[in-house]
Every structure is written in C-alpha cells, then in structure tokens.
Write an enzyme that holds these catalytic residues in place. Structure first.
Site, short mmCIF file in Angstrom:
data_model
loop_
_atom_site.label_atom_id
_atom_site.label_comp_id
_atom_site.label_asym_id
_atom_site.label_seq_id
_atom_site.Cartn_x
_atom_site.Cartn_y
_atom_site.Cartn_z
N GLU A 49 0.83 -1.21 0.00
CA GLU A 49 0.00 0.00 0.00
C GLU A 49 0.86 1.25 0.00
O GLU A 49 0.51 2.26 -0.62
CB GLU A 49 -0.93 0.02 1.22
N THR A 73 -6.00 7.23 -4.73
CA THR A 73 -6.00 7.28 -3.27
C THR A 73 -5.05 8.38 -2.77
O THR A 73 -5.37 9.13 -1.85
CB THR A 73 -5.58 5.92 -2.68
N1 HSE Z 1 -8.22 4.42 4.55
C1 HSE Z 1 -7.77 4.63 3.20
C2 HSE Z 1 -8.20 6.01 2.77
C3 HSE Z 1 -8.38 3.60 2.30
O1 HSE Z 1 -9.38 6.33 2.98
O2 HSE Z 1 -7.40 6.76 2.23
C4 HSE Z 1 -7.99 3.74 0.86
O3 HSE Z 1 -8.71 2.77 0.09
#
Ligand code: HSE
Length: 312
Positions: free
Chosen positions: A131, A184
């Site tokens: 990630e 993201t």
């Molecule tokens: N918690 C992360 C965000 C998840 O909201 O940025 C990304 O899929």
C-alpha cells in the site's frame, strides 16, 4: 519440481464511514486472481497482466504484487524464482482496495507455494508495504480484511494490533462504482491535517458504537453509528451527485451509506439481498440521471479472505 497455484483475493470496503484508516470489511466479489509459478531463475517476474487496460507495470520492482513477493522472499531467506500472472477482475482507482487485492493474492499464493511458513497475520506487514508503494501510505484497512476476511479493526499501527470483529450474519453490502477514477494518493492529500475536538468526539463515539453494534448484531446501533463527520464531507465533493446517491440508499432501506475507501465507490449496508438490490437500483438511477455509468456489486460479507482456486 516446479509448482503452480491460482489464488483469488477479495475487494474490500475501507473506512466503513466513521473508521478512517482503522476499519474495513471484505466482499465476496469483485476481487483479483493471480497465478504464481515457481521456476529455477532465482528471479521474481511478472509475465502477464490482464484487466488493467495496460496501466500497471510489468516490471516486478515497480508493481505492488512483484514488490511484496520480493520482500517476502527476502524476509524468509528464499532464493526461489517465481513468475506472477495478475488478472485484475476489479476496477483500478475505485476505492475497492484494488492494490490490496493484488498484493494479498500474490503474498498468499507465494506463501502457499512454499508450504505456508508464515501465518496470515505475519503476511500483513508485507501487504501494508504494498500500500505504501501504491499510494504513499501503509494503511491496513484494505489489506487486513482482504487477508483475514470479515470486518477487521486496526486498533494500532505501532505496534500493529489488528482484530477481527464479529458481525451480524445477515449483513449485505451494496457497492456502486461510478466510472470515474480517484487516486488514493490524491484523495488523501486533500484531507485536513487537524480536526476539531467536537468532531473527533462525534467520530470516536460513532466508531465505538459501530463496533459494539456489529458485535451485538444491533442493527439500530449500526444504523445510528454509520456516520462520518470528518472525511466524507471533504471527499464527497469529488463524487458527482454523492448526496443524492446517499439519500437514495437511505430512503430504500440502507442502515447507512458512505464512501468506500478513498472513493469514488459508494457502499451501503442492509440486512437482505432483496433490500440490497433495491438500494442498488435507487443509487444507480441517481448516477444515470447525470449520465455516469457505474458497476454494481451486491455481496454478503466475505468471511474467508484469499482462497486457493487451483494448485498443482
Ligand atoms: N483508509 C484509506 C483512505 C483507504 O481512505 O485513504 C484507501 O482505500
């Protein structure tokens, strides 16, 4: 003798309204498939990627799946050569944990090929590194449920403390993916770096209420707690007609509705497949009204995480 394994890993809904970076759950579909094959090259290679419209790199040092497998092999001190085929069966940049599904499928597959020397929990830090490569932050709220199945709470990142949360067995997720892409990294960069104490109080009341509601199978408490006063007001501005889509879901029987992960997907929870279908139609209509196509997924909560489809 060289071995081959085919593994599926599920899409995930991260945040679940009030649990930014600390709560997520796994879906039965969609998800990614990988085929890993051992060889004598001593190298990790990616020979094929499908379903990504050519967007993902075949270079194993630049691809999340390749990097996590390399880190895993280095950690266990193995010089095993492995080839990866990655079949994306879900949209990229959708807020459904696409990079997490690829990383988890690859890690689970390589671990199985080598006789499962590490537990799922021990695989988690490698998936989190994936990630970091994908979006710059090693958040665990997609990879943990993708790897462990069910609802997973990340109580702490340092030290890592990850807990499976029991949930009502009748829970069904409706997920609608408007066909626009939100990275993201971008959806994280627009968030405020500090928040008001009054908002924090409301948010931690909700996350505690949601966890209690899940454990106690208290639908009414789940409903009251599915509220995000911190992240959703900012990120929803990136999603066309978000407020109307959410209202449509709530008007049609959803316990709650919010952004899935970093968006643009939107999820709603209810307690039957029939209601979940009605919610899906109502949500889709609000996007159709502004000419936005969408994918729809209706799924009970996935309890198993990754699974072996075939091995030889
Ligand atoms: N918690 C992360 C965000 C998840 O909201 O940025 C990304 O899929």
């Amino acid at each position: 003798m060289n071995k081959q394994i085919k593994v599926f890993a599920p899409a995930t809904v991260a945040n679940v309204a009030c649990g930014f970076d600390v709560l997520g759950f796994a879906l039965n579909e969609p998800g990614d498939e990988v085929i890993l094959q051992t060889n004598d090259s001593g190298e990790v290679t990616i020979s094929k990627i499908t379903g990504d419209e050519g967007k993902l790199p075949l270079n194993a040092d630049k691809n999340t799946a390749g990097v996590v497998v390399k880190q895993y092999l280095a950690h266990i001190g193995s010089k095993q050569g492995v080839d990866i085929q990655l079949h994306k069966r879900m949209p990229l940049g959708s807020g459904l944990g696409s990079s997490a599904a690829s990383a988890v499928a690859s890690l689970f597959a390589v671990n199985e090929l080598l006789g499962a020397p590490l537990s799922r929990m021990e695989l988690l830090p490698f998936a989190m590194e994936g990630e970091r490569i994908a979006c710059g932050a090693a958040h665990a709220d997609n990879v943990a449920p993708a790897l462990l199945g069910g609802f997973v709470l990340v109580r702490s990142y340092d030290p890592l403390d990850v807990i499976n949360i029991p949930f009502p067995q009748d829970l069904v997720a409706t997920v609608i993916h408007p066909q626009i892409e939100i990275r993201t990294e971008d959806a994280r960069s627009i968030l405020k770096k500090s928040i008001l104490l009054k908002d924090a109080i409301q948010q931690w009341g909700n996350i505690a209420g949601l966890i209690a509601g899940l454990i106690q199978s208290d639908h009414s408490l789940i409903k009251r707690s599915l509220e995000d006063v911190i992240i959703e007001p900012v990120r929803s501005l990136l999603i066309p007609n978000f407020d109307k889509v959410k209202k449509a879901a709530l008007d049609n029987g959803a316990f709650g509705c919010s952004i899935s992960g970093s968006g643009p997907s939107i999820f709603a929870l209810s307690n039957s497949l029939a209601v979940a279908g009605q919610i899906a139609s109502a949500m889709r209509n609000e996007l159709k009204a502004i000419d936005i196509e969408c994918d729809v997924y209706i799924s009970p909560i996935n309890k198993v995480g990754p699974r072996v489809i075939q091995s030889s």
